[in-house]
Scaffold this active site. Sequence first.
Site: not given
Length: 322
Positions: A61, A63, A89, A121-122, A170, A245
């Site tokens: 990730d 982000h 992500d 998932n984002h 992920h 994740h």
Amino acid sequence: MDETLLDDIIRRLLATNNGRTVKQAQITETEIRQLCLASKEVFLSQPNLLELEAPIKICGDVHGQFPDLLRLFEYGGYPPAANYLFLGDYVDRGKQSIETICLLLAYKVKYKFNFFLLRGNHECASINRVYGFYDECKRRYNVRLWKTFTECFNCLPVSALIDDKILCMHGGLSPDIKSLDDIRRIPRPIDVPDQGILCDLLWADPDREIQGWGENDRGVSYTFGADKVAEFLQTHDLDLICRAHQVVEDGYEFFAKRQLVTIFSAPNYCGEFDNAGALMSVDDSLTCSFQILKASEKKGRFGFNNNVPRPGTPPHKGGKGR
């Protein structure tokens, strides 16, 4: 997409880093649309289960922590000096999701056979509508551009197989996967459903406390025990599951007697955690080593070093959006 324009977009994104602060990149809405369209074509031209070869560097990730993405490249080597696989992500939480996703998409279009992005998932409208990306798009551009990104995200591949031995995704495993062809058969473009193989690949988590399949605290998908990891590896003749994740204290963390590894590449996640970030290098012999982005109290002063594995820390359990 025009090669000169692509190179110029990459140059502008990298030029935001002047050593101490990272400024917003000056990219037009039209340029971002072109980038999304071009990357969407590349994603759909490649399989949903990517088949890759070592050596390769794997990142978890990010982000929207754009300065940390640049540090990952400083230490792993800027493309095409190294092959990369990112585990999803890219957006939400951090301050510069737009710069982060644009640089990753630009590298994907430029180095399509050396640079790979999986879906997290984002990378899903219902999640990034809530956790920051929508607001950033609306504030800096407009809602139409957010919708363009959504169409692009719906085409991302969901899993990668490195030299037939390391399976990457992920989130985690799914009780519905009987064959790796089940992953290959997931159609695209597709939104992330509330259940099933695609949902589990993006949302599931390992759990040290259980055997078999358990209920996930996120309210989505499942948790799975070490027994399910061993069983999955044996069934599909694999050596390792590599996923992201979850925030892990040292940037990486093993599970199930080193048969699964979690990689998280956003140090000081959200400014709320004291976690390190990590980059995993897989060499020709499939030996895995880690470079660590150390946690730091002062933003912008992370150190790096090769780290020997320390005892694992329990994964953080959080709400649906983590």
